[in-house]
Design a protein around this motif. Structure first.
Motif, PDB file in Angstrom:
ATOM      1  N   TYR A  98       0.828  -1.205   0.000  1.00 46.01           N
ATOM      2  CA  TYR A  98       0.000   0.000   0.000  1.00 46.01           C
ATOM      3  C   TYR A  98       0.863   1.255   0.000  1.00 46.01           C
ATOM      4  O   TYR A  98       0.367   2.361   0.155  1.00 46.01           O
ATOM      5  CB  TYR A  98      -0.959   0.012   1.199  1.00 46.01           C
ATOM      6  CG  TYR A  98      -0.282  -0.101   2.540  1.00 46.01           C
ATOM      7  CD1 TYR A  98       0.221   1.027   3.180  1.00 46.01           C
ATOM      8  CD2 TYR A  98      -0.136  -1.321   3.149  1.00 46.01           C
ATOM      9  CE1 TYR A  98       0.853   0.925   4.397  1.00 46.01           C
ATOM     10  CE2 TYR A  98       0.489  -1.435   4.366  1.00 46.01           C
ATOM     11  CZ  TYR A  98       0.978  -0.316   4.992  1.00 46.01           C
ATOM     12  OH  TYR A  98       1.607  -0.423   6.197  1.00 46.01           O
ATOM     13  N   MET A  99       2.149   1.082  -0.208  1.00 46.52           N
ATOM     14  CA  MET A  99       3.059   2.210  -0.204  1.00 46.52           C
ATOM     15  C   MET A  99       4.227   1.878  -1.131  1.00 46.52           C
ATOM     16  O   MET A  99       4.638   0.722  -1.211  1.00 46.52           O
ATOM     17  CB  MET A  99       3.573   2.410   1.231  1.00 46.52           C
ATOM     18  CG  MET A  99       4.324   3.653   1.449  1.00 46.52           C
ATOM     19  SD  MET A  99       4.686   4.025   3.201  1.00 46.52           S
ATOM     20  CE  MET A  99       4.576   2.509   4.089  1.00 46.52           C
ATOM     21  N   ALA A 100       4.733   2.869  -1.842  1.00 45.75           N
ATOM     22  CA  ALA A 100       5.918   2.683  -2.679  1.00 45.75           C
ATOM     23  C   ALA A 100       7.105   3.296  -1.962  1.00 45.75           C
ATOM     24  O   ALA A 100       6.999   4.352  -1.341  1.00 45.75           O
ATOM     25  CB  ALA A 100       5.721   3.344  -4.039  1.00 45.75           C
ATOM     26  N   ASN A 101       8.226   2.636  -2.032  1.00 41.18           N
ATOM     27  CA  ASN A 101       9.424   3.059  -1.325  1.00 41.18           C
ATOM     28  C   ASN A 101      10.590   3.033  -2.300  1.00 41.18           C
ATOM     29  O   ASN A 101      10.654   2.154  -3.150  1.00 41.18           O
ATOM     30  CB  ASN A 101       9.670   2.086  -0.159  1.00 41.18           C
ATOM     31  CG  ASN A 101      10.764   2.541   0.762  1.00 41.18           C
ATOM     32  OD1 ASN A 101      11.161   3.688   0.757  1.00 41.18           O
ATOM     33  ND2 ASN A 101      11.260   1.620   1.565  1.00 41.18           N
ATOM     34  N   LYS A 102      11.495   3.966  -2.171  1.00 40.09           N
ATOM     35  CA  LYS A 102      12.686   3.999  -3.022  1.00 40.09           C
ATOM     36  C   LYS A 102      13.906   4.144  -2.142  1.00 40.09           C
ATOM     37  O   LYS A 102      13.861   4.775  -1.091  1.00 40.09           O
ATOM     38  CB  LYS A 102      12.619   5.168  -3.999  1.00 40.09           C
ATOM     39  CG  LYS A 102      11.496   5.059  -4.980  1.00 40.09           C
ATOM     40  CD  LYS A 102      11.567   6.162  -6.003  1.00 40.09           C
ATOM     41  CE  LYS A 102      10.358   6.088  -6.875  1.00 40.09           C
ATOM     42  NZ  LYS A 102      10.526   5.591  -8.147  1.00 40.09           N
ATOM     43  N   GLN A 103      14.998   3.568  -2.587  1.00 38.40           N
ATOM     44  CA  GLN A 103      16.269   3.738  -1.892  1.00 38.40           C
ATOM     45  C   GLN A 103      16.911   5.005  -2.439  1.00 38.40           C
ATOM     46  O   GLN A 103      16.993   5.198  -3.651  1.00 38.40           O
ATOM     47  CB  GLN A 103      17.181   2.527  -2.122  1.00 38.40           C
ATOM     48  CG  GLN A 103      16.609   1.241  -1.577  1.00 38.40           C
ATOM     49  CD  GLN A 103      16.277   1.343  -0.104  1.00 38.40           C
ATOM     50  OE1 GLN A 103      17.084   1.772   0.704  1.00 38.40           O
ATOM     51  NE2 GLN A 103      15.062   0.952   0.244  1.00 38.40           N
ATOM     52  N   VAL A 104      17.325   5.871  -1.536  1.00 39.68           N
ATOM     53  CA  VAL A 104      17.960   7.122  -1.934  1.00 39.68           C
ATOM     54  C   VAL A 104      19.247   7.305  -1.147  1.00 39.68           C
ATOM     55  O   VAL A 104      19.423   6.739  -0.074  1.00 39.68           O
ATOM     56  CB  VAL A 104      17.032   8.342  -1.709  1.00 39.68           C
ATOM     57  CG1 VAL A 104      15.791   8.247  -2.569  1.00 39.68           C
ATOM     58  CG2 VAL A 104      16.670   8.494  -0.252  1.00 39.68           C
TER      59      VAL A 104
END
Length: 168
Positions: A104-110
């Protein structure tokens, strides 16, 4: 990456176990705005409130338990917690060993750097010799330890995401 949150409740009987106990032991880490204590000492945050609402709908009492993120799967598999509700990246291995909710959530590595170093680290080739840290057991740690772009960096694993951010 997609983010996974409820892991232990699956079709093989884990839900019946949790339902019979009347409570769901939810493994979390403290990190604003997901799970944190407000000025009155009450546990609040997006994940806390979402988990509480799901438990209410299921007729369960939520019991939040802080876990060491690097041991999250051990905590789940040993039965110390009933689910992980804390932004866990879905991987093929996890899909085979856990019941996983719809993301239910999108996550990115930064990569977070000080403002004065943005130009210095604008290219992965410039990371040689750079001091880099990530939370132990996180998707960020996996990227740093497996991606060749970080092979020349000096990596340090830290216990929490907040510690990683404070290192910057």
């Amino acid at each position: 990456d997609a983010v996974e949150d409820t892991a232990a409740v699956d079709a093989t009987g884990d839900f019946e176990y949790v339902k019979n106990n009347g409570e769901m032991i939810i493994g979390i880490t403290y990190f604003e705005p997901m799970n944190y204590f407000d000025e009155t000492g009450k546990l609040v945050g997006f994940e806390t409130e979402f988990a509480t609402a799901v438990c209410e709908k299921l007729g369960l009492t939520p019991k939040f338990q802080e876990i060491d993120w690097s041991a999250k799967e051990t905590e789940l598999n040993s039965g110390n917690i009933d689910c992980i509700w804390n932004g866990m990246t879905i991987t093929p291995d996890r899909e085979e060993t856990m019941g996983i909710s719809n993301p239910y959530m999108a996550n990115k590595q930064v990569l977070v750097v000080k403002a004065e170093n943005v130009e210095k680290y604008s290219d992965s080739a410039n990371l040689t010799g750079a001091a880099i840290c990530a939370e132990e057991g996180s998707a960020g740690e996996e990227v740093i330890t497996t991606d060749a772009a970080f092979s020349g960096a000096n990596f340090v694993s830290v216990s929490t995401m907040a510690t990683a951010l404070m290192e910057v």
